[in-house]
Design a protein around this motif. Structure first.
Motif, PDB file in Angstrom:
ATOM      1  N   GLY A 168     -63.790  -7.902 -18.393  1.00 51.79           N
ATOM      2  CA  GLY A 168     -64.709  -8.687 -17.579  1.00 51.79           C
ATOM      3  C   GLY A 168     -65.056  -8.066 -16.235  1.00 51.79           C
ATOM      4  O   GLY A 168     -65.845  -8.618 -15.476  1.00 51.79           O
ATOM      5  N   ASN A 169     -64.459  -6.930 -15.909  1.00 49.79           N
ATOM      6  CA  ASN A 169     -64.665  -6.345 -14.586  1.00 49.79           C
ATOM      7  C   ASN A 169     -64.491  -4.831 -14.653  1.00 49.79           C
ATOM      8  O   ASN A 169     -63.379  -4.324 -14.568  1.00 49.79           O
ATOM      9  CB  ASN A 169     -63.649  -6.942 -13.604  1.00 49.79           C
ATOM     10  N   TYR A 170     -65.588  -4.135 -14.823  1.00 50.31           N
ATOM     11  CA  TYR A 170     -65.456  -2.684 -14.981  1.00 50.31           C
ATOM     12  C   TYR A 170     -66.534  -1.880 -14.270  1.00 50.31           C
ATOM     13  O   TYR A 170     -66.361  -0.701 -14.006  1.00 50.31           O
ATOM     14  CB  TYR A 170     -65.421  -2.307 -16.465  1.00 50.31           C
ATOM     15  N   LYS A 171     -67.642  -2.536 -13.903  1.00 48.09           N
ATOM     16  CA  LYS A 171     -68.785  -1.749 -13.430  1.00 48.09           C
ATOM     17  C   LYS A 171     -68.534  -1.068 -12.079  1.00 48.09           C
ATOM     18  O   LYS A 171     -68.856   0.096 -11.904  1.00 48.09           O
ATOM     19  CB  LYS A 171     -70.033  -2.628 -13.377  1.00 48.09           C
ATOM     20  N   THR A 172     -67.946  -1.807 -11.122  1.00 48.12           N
ATOM     21  CA  THR A 172     -67.745  -1.240  -9.787  1.00 48.12           C
ATOM     22  C   THR A 172     -66.843  -0.005  -9.846  1.00 48.12           C
ATOM     23  O   THR A 172     -67.178   1.056  -9.315  1.00 48.12           O
ATOM     24  CB  THR A 172     -67.091  -2.285  -8.848  1.00 48.12           C
ATOM     25  N   LEU A 173     -65.717  -0.151 -10.519  1.00 50.68           N
ATOM     26  CA  LEU A 173     -64.766   0.960 -10.555  1.00 50.68           C
ATOM     27  C   LEU A 173     -65.341   2.176 -11.288  1.00 50.68           C
ATOM     28  O   LEU A 173     -65.072   3.324 -10.914  1.00 50.68           O
ATOM     29  CB  LEU A 173     -63.438   0.521 -11.190  1.00 50.68           C
ATOM     30  N   ILE A 174     -66.132   1.921 -12.318  1.00 51.02           N
ATOM     31  CA  ILE A 174     -66.723   3.050 -13.051  1.00 51.02           C
ATOM     32  C   ILE A 174     -67.701   3.796 -12.156  1.00 51.02           C
ATOM     33  O   ILE A 174     -67.714   5.030 -12.118  1.00 51.02           O
ATOM     34  CB  ILE A 174     -67.382   2.570 -14.357  1.00 51.02           C
ATOM     35  N   ALA A 175     -68.495   3.040 -11.382  1.00 54.00           N
ATOM     36  CA  ALA A 175     -69.439   3.692 -10.466  1.00 54.00           C
ATOM     37  C   ALA A 175     -68.681   4.549  -9.447  1.00 54.00           C
ATOM     38  O   ALA A 175     -69.058   5.690  -9.162  1.00 54.00           O
ATOM     39  CB  ALA A 175     -70.283   2.643  -9.763  1.00 54.00           C
ATOM     40  N   LEU A 176     -67.571   4.010  -8.929  1.00 49.00           N
ATOM     41  CA  LEU A 176     -66.772   4.757  -7.950  1.00 49.00           C
ATOM     42  C   LEU A 176     -66.166   5.996  -8.584  1.00 49.00           C
ATOM     43  O   LEU A 176     -66.153   7.083  -7.998  1.00 49.00           O
ATOM     44  CB  LEU A 176     -65.651   3.872  -7.390  1.00 49.00           C
ATOM     45  N   CYS A 177     -65.651   5.810  -9.776  1.00 52.45           N
ATOM     46  CA  CYS A 177     -64.997   6.909 -10.490  1.00 52.45           C
ATOM     47  C   CYS A 177     -65.973   8.069 -10.682  1.00 52.45           C
ATOM     48  O   CYS A 177     -65.629   9.232 -10.485  1.00 52.45           O
ATOM     49  CB  CYS A 177     -64.478   6.385 -11.825  1.00 52.45           C
ATOM     50  N   LYS A 178     -67.223   7.714 -11.035  1.00 47.60           N
ATOM     51  CA  LYS A 178     -68.212   8.768 -11.255  1.00 47.60           C
ATOM     52  C   LYS A 178     -68.637   9.416  -9.937  1.00 47.60           C
ATOM     53  O   LYS A 178     -68.804  10.631  -9.867  1.00 47.60           O
ATOM     54  CB  LYS A 178     -69.425   8.188 -11.995  1.00 47.60           C
ATOM     55  N   ALA A 179     -68.782   8.593  -8.892  1.00 45.02           N
ATOM     56  CA  ALA A 179     -69.247   9.135  -7.614  1.00 45.02           C
ATOM     57  C   ALA A 179     -68.184  10.016  -6.956  1.00 45.02           C
ATOM     58  O   ALA A 179     -68.487  11.076  -6.432  1.00 45.02           O
ATOM     59  CB  ALA A 179     -69.628   7.987  -6.683  1.00 45.02           C
ATOM     60  N   ASP A 180     -66.927   9.553  -6.988  1.00 47.59           N
ATOM     61  CA  ASP A 180     -65.878  10.251  -6.242  1.00 47.59           C
ATOM     62  C   ASP A 180     -64.949  11.073  -7.138  1.00 47.59           C
ATOM     63  O   ASP A 180     -63.905  11.548  -6.699  1.00 47.59           O
ATOM     64  CB  ASP A 180     -65.062   9.228  -5.432  1.00 47.59           C
ATOM     65  N   LYS A 181     -65.317  11.192  -8.414  1.00 53.29           N
ATOM     66  CA  LYS A 181     -64.574  12.039  -9.375  1.00 53.29           C
ATOM     67  C   LYS A 181     -63.119  11.601  -9.547  1.00 53.29           C
ATOM     68  O   LYS A 181     -62.184  12.372  -9.326  1.00 53.29           O
ATOM     69  CB  LYS A 181     -64.628  13.501  -8.949  1.00 53.29           C
ATOM     70  N   HIS A 182     -62.937  10.350  -9.916  1.00 49.32           N
ATOM     71  CA  HIS A 182     -61.594   9.869 -10.227  1.00 49.32           C
ATOM     72  C   HIS A 182     -61.473   9.582 -11.720  1.00 49.32           C
ATOM     73  O   HIS A 182     -62.428   9.763 -12.482  1.00 49.32           O
ATOM     74  CB  HIS A 182     -61.295   8.585  -9.434  1.00 49.32           C
ATOM     75  N   LYS A 183     -60.295   9.124 -12.133  1.00 50.59           N
ATOM     76  CA  LYS A 183     -60.035   8.698 -13.514  1.00 50.59           C
ATOM     77  C   LYS A 183     -59.693   7.210 -13.471  1.00 50.59           C
ATOM     78  O   LYS A 183     -59.336   6.684 -12.415  1.00 50.59           O
ATOM     79  CB  LYS A 183     -58.854   9.488 -14.086  1.00 50.59           C
ATOM     80  N   LEU A 184     -59.768   6.549 -14.626  1.00 40.77           N
ATOM     81  CA  LEU A 184     -59.578   5.102 -14.620  1.00 40.77           C
ATOM     82  C   LEU A 184     -58.535   4.603 -15.613  1.00 40.77           C
ATOM     83  O   LEU A 184     -58.363   5.183 -16.692  1.00 40.77           O
ATOM     84  CB  LEU A 184     -60.902   4.399 -14.945  1.00 40.77           C
ATOM     85  N   ILE A 185     -57.878   3.499 -15.225  1.00 44.43           N
ATOM     86  CA  ILE A 185     -56.949   2.816 -16.121  1.00 44.43           C
ATOM     87  C   ILE A 185     -57.689   1.634 -16.738  1.00 44.43           C
ATOM     88  O   ILE A 185     -58.209   0.785 -16.017  1.00 44.43           O
ATOM     89  CB  ILE A 185     -55.717   2.289 -15.345  1.00 44.43           C
ATOM     90  N   ALA A 186     -57.748   1.588 -18.090  1.00 43.80           N
ATOM     91  CA  ALA A 186     -58.420   0.484 -18.788  1.00 43.80           C
ATOM     92  C   ALA A 186     -57.358  -0.494 -19.262  1.00 43.80           C
ATOM     93  O   ALA A 186     -56.519  -0.162 -20.100  1.00 43.80           O
ATOM     94  CB  ALA A 186     -59.224   1.025 -19.970  1.00 43.80           C
ATOM     95  N   GLU A 187     -57.406  -1.704 -18.700  1.00 43.28           N
ATOM     96  CA  GLU A 187     -56.351  -2.696 -18.964  1.00 43.28           C
ATOM     97  C   GLU A 187     -56.811  -3.732 -19.991  1.00 43.28           C
ATOM     98  O   GLU A 187     -57.975  -4.129 -20.022  1.00 43.28           O
ATOM     99  CB  GLU A 187     -56.006  -3.412 -17.648  1.00 43.28           C
ATOM    100  N   SER A 188     -55.868  -4.159 -20.828  1.00 45.58           N
ATOM    101  CA  SER A 188     -56.146  -5.251 -21.782  1.00 45.58           C
ATOM    102  C   SER A 188     -54.884  -6.096 -21.911  1.00 45.58           C
ATOM    103  O   SER A 188     -53.778  -5.603 -21.710  1.00 45.58           O
ATOM    104  CB  SER A 188     -56.553  -4.670 -23.138  1.00 45.58           C
ATOM    105  N   PRO A 189     -55.053  -7.383 -22.246  1.00 49.08           N
ATOM    106  CA  PRO A 189     -53.909  -8.315 -22.239  1.00 49.08           C
ATOM    107  C   PRO A 189     -53.122  -8.295 -23.546  1.00 49.08           C
ATOM    108  O   PRO A 189     -53.181  -9.248 -24.315  1.00 49.08           O
ATOM    109  CB  PRO A 189     -54.583  -9.673 -22.008  1.00 49.08           C
ATOM    110  N   VAL A 190     -52.390  -7.228 -23.804  1.00 46.35           N
ATOM    111  CA  VAL A 190     -51.605  -7.079 -25.043  1.00 46.35           C
ATOM    112  C   VAL A 190     -52.474  -7.433 -26.255  1.00 46.35           C
ATOM    113  O   VAL A 190     -52.138  -8.290 -27.062  1.00 46.35           O
ATOM    114  CB  VAL A 190     -50.328  -7.950 -25.037  1.00 46.35           C
TER     115      VAL A 190
END
Lengths: 321, 264
Positions: A168-190
């Motif tokens: 339900g919440n992924y767009k902001t972090l993905i934009a940051l990750c692409k702009a500042d060249k980071h990697k992301l943790i994708a979380e799900s509830p088991v």
């Protein structure tokens, strides 16, 4: 009678994800760390490769914790008023492969620190230690989206691992990750299905599969470990069999889970017969880690120096083809 | 599921005309459309449009100019096969051999030399089988001959022969039973394939029959089909059947995930 050959052949390698950028890569880390890349289940060298040993990040906070057990306090209370000092101790005394800075202080139900204050903590850690960094939000979606832009920018180009994105919440972090060249943790509830869905959604808006680490949630020993384990193992098998949406390295957030269960923290005068509680906690964390390692976990987040040391020793002992 | 696009076939009027007029555009358009729809292989069949080897080679080259997907060579002229196989950039599927020894003697050595896959049609000179047992017997003959020549299970596709529902209803049930039995022929089993479109030949409910039949075959153990891959509902039904059978992990966007994974 011939003994049947039960060796499996796997179709698809797990993605490699590299965390931390050196000077050549546009960052300031002394080295980067690559996780993943397995072509079979862990340590089954007759079936495939396990090229990168699992690594351990030690967890620090941007504020002094008030709810950590005394046992952990013995190791860290002298430094936990300063993220930089805390990180330094983890790296220099306890050989942390990475640092996981949890922005607990930004929690709106707690200290409610601002993005700028969080970014200051990020900067302090980056300036004090040279290992790759994980930055983990408070878990409050709105606040994370408010805090992460400043933190991401403060660490631009350092190829940090930021967390977490959810269904339900992924767009902001993905934009940051692409702009500042980071990697992301994708979380799900088991949930094996939602874990896949988050990755599909993220990749659909342009995140590269090689930028994702799967965090399927973690349960401590005695608190859902078997269930989480079975999801991680099944997902990893699917990934190795060609499901590209499960072909990502796996993360287990051990410390946070273990150090809230009574078996790890209850003193022996309250639960006679459970043994010395200062030994119980780190053993609980070690066993939880050892178990997840077998499911294919590539990256651990842990707290107790003894547990970190034990798990590292075990991983090293298994890296013999 | 392996999808083999059926549309480049001289039996279709537009393809027939394209072959006669050497019009590449129609053939290339179908090649692209089928690949975009997720075809793993493109079947190329000259049908009755021509009987010249050069025309067939032209068709293969025309397809390969525009897509990089491996081909399935659908020819009933064994004498053409070696030259056709040599024209292919990637090891193709030879579509097909029957269980007749002379046919196997012609085709298996080619498959070995050029590392191709083969489709084994479970019939022989006597025609298409009218029961389950004959299908299994003929399938097993092709399978063991191929294995003995050194062709691995994953390059063998057994086709238990699809017959029109409208005319030979009883045989459709037999075919599904044969699929079930092929799955236990060996471990790992060979691929099991159908030429789907025969099922609804001359019937009024072509799309519906194709779809339901394909799903039933998948439940029985089918893992490949020569079909209209541009029929989106058909392909979606097949993917859904495989998800229901727990062959892929469900997610809300499982159709998209499956289709995206085929695009690479």
């Amino acid at each position: 009678m011939d003994i049947p050959d039960v060796k499996k052949t796997w179709r698809n390698p797990i993605n490699e994800v590299t965390i931390g950028a050196t000077k050549e890569d546009g960052g300031t880390r002394s080295h980067s760390i690559t996780i993943g890349g397995s072509t079979a289940l862990p340590f089954l060298y007759s079936e495939g490769k396990y090229p990168h040993p699992a690594v351990i990040a030690m967890e620090i906070w941007d504020i002094a914790p008030t709810d950590w057990s005394e046992e952990l306090g013995q190791y860290f209370s002298d430094v936990w008023d300063s993220p930089g000092k805390w990180a330094k101790k983890c790296v220099e005394e306890y050989n942390a492969d990475l640092i996981c800075l949890r922005l607990q202080g930004t929690d709106p139900d707690g200290a409610n620190k601002s993005g700028d204050e969080a970014a200051k903590a990020v900067k302090e850690v980056l300036d004090t230690v040279s290992v790759p960094l994980i930055i983990w939000g408070s878990g409050n979606n709105d606040k994370d989206n408010e805090v992460f832009p400043a933190c991401s920018e403060a660490a631009a180009g350092e190829r940090c691992l930021l967390g977490t994105i959810t269904e339900g919440n992924y767009k902001t972090l993905i934009a940051l990750c692409k702009a500042d060249k980071h990697k992301l943790i994708a979380e799900s509830p088991v949930d094996i299905n939602i874990a896949k869905q988050v990755n599909i959604l993220a990749i659909d808006i342009g995140l590269a599969p090689e930028d994702i680490v799967i965090y399927p949630s973690t349960g401590a020993l005695g608190y859902g470990l078997e269930y989480v384990y079975s999801i991680m193992e099944r997902g990893r098998i699917a990934g190795l069999n060609g499901d590209e949406m499960w072909a990502m390295p796996l993360l287990a957030d051990i410390g946070k889970e273990v150090w809230k269960v009574k078996e790890a923290v209850a003193p022996e005068d309250q639960v006679p017969g459970w043994g010395v509680h200062v030994e119980r906690g780190h053993m609980w964390e070690t066993i939880t880690g050892l178990t997840y390692l077998q499911s294919g976990t590539d990256l651990f987040i842990m707290r107790h120096p003894k547990a970190v040391n034990e798990l590292k020793k075990y991983i090293k002992s298994m890296m013999v083809e | 599921m392996l999808f083999i696009g059926e549309r480049i076939n001289g039996g279709f009027k537009d393809i027939q005309q394209a072959i006669k007029e050497k019009d590449k555009s129609i053939i290339q358009q179908w090649a692209k459309m089928q690949v975009e729809a997720g075809a793993d292989y493109i079947d190329v069949n000259m049908g009755a449009a021509s009987n010249k080897l050069d025309d067939f080679i032209w068709m293969l080259e025309t397809v390969q100019e525009t897509v990089n997907t491996p081909l399935s060579i659908d020819s009933n002229k064994p004498a053409f096969l070696e030259k056709l196989v040599k024209t292919c950039k990637h090891p193709p599927i030879i579509n097909s051999t029957t269980a007749d020894q002379e046919k196997l003697d012609q085709i298996l050595p080619l498959a070995v030399e050029y590392n191709t896959s083969i489709i084994g049609l479970c019939m022989d000179k006597k025609g298409a089988p009218q029961d389950v047992a004959t299908r299994i017997e003929l399938g097993a003959q092709i399978f063991s001959a191929a294995i003995e020549s050194g062709i691995s299970e994953d390059r063998i596709f057994l086709d238990p022969v699809t017959m029109p529902l409208r005319y030979l209803q009883e045989q459709v049930k037999n075919q599904i039973e044969a699929i079930k039995q092929f799955t236990v022929l060996s471990s790992p089993p060979p691929h099991i394939i159908v030429g789907l479109s025969n099922i609804a030949s001359k019937s009024k409910q072509v799309h519906l029959i194709n779809k339901v039949f394909l799903v039933m075959c998948i439940e029985a153990g089918l893992d490949a089909a020569i079909c209209d891959v541009t029929d989106e509902e058909l392909v979606d039904s097949a993917i859904t059947a495989e998800v229901i059978l727990n062959k892929h992990i469900y997610s809300d966007s499982y159709l998209k995930a499956y289709r995206d994974s085929k695009k690479k």
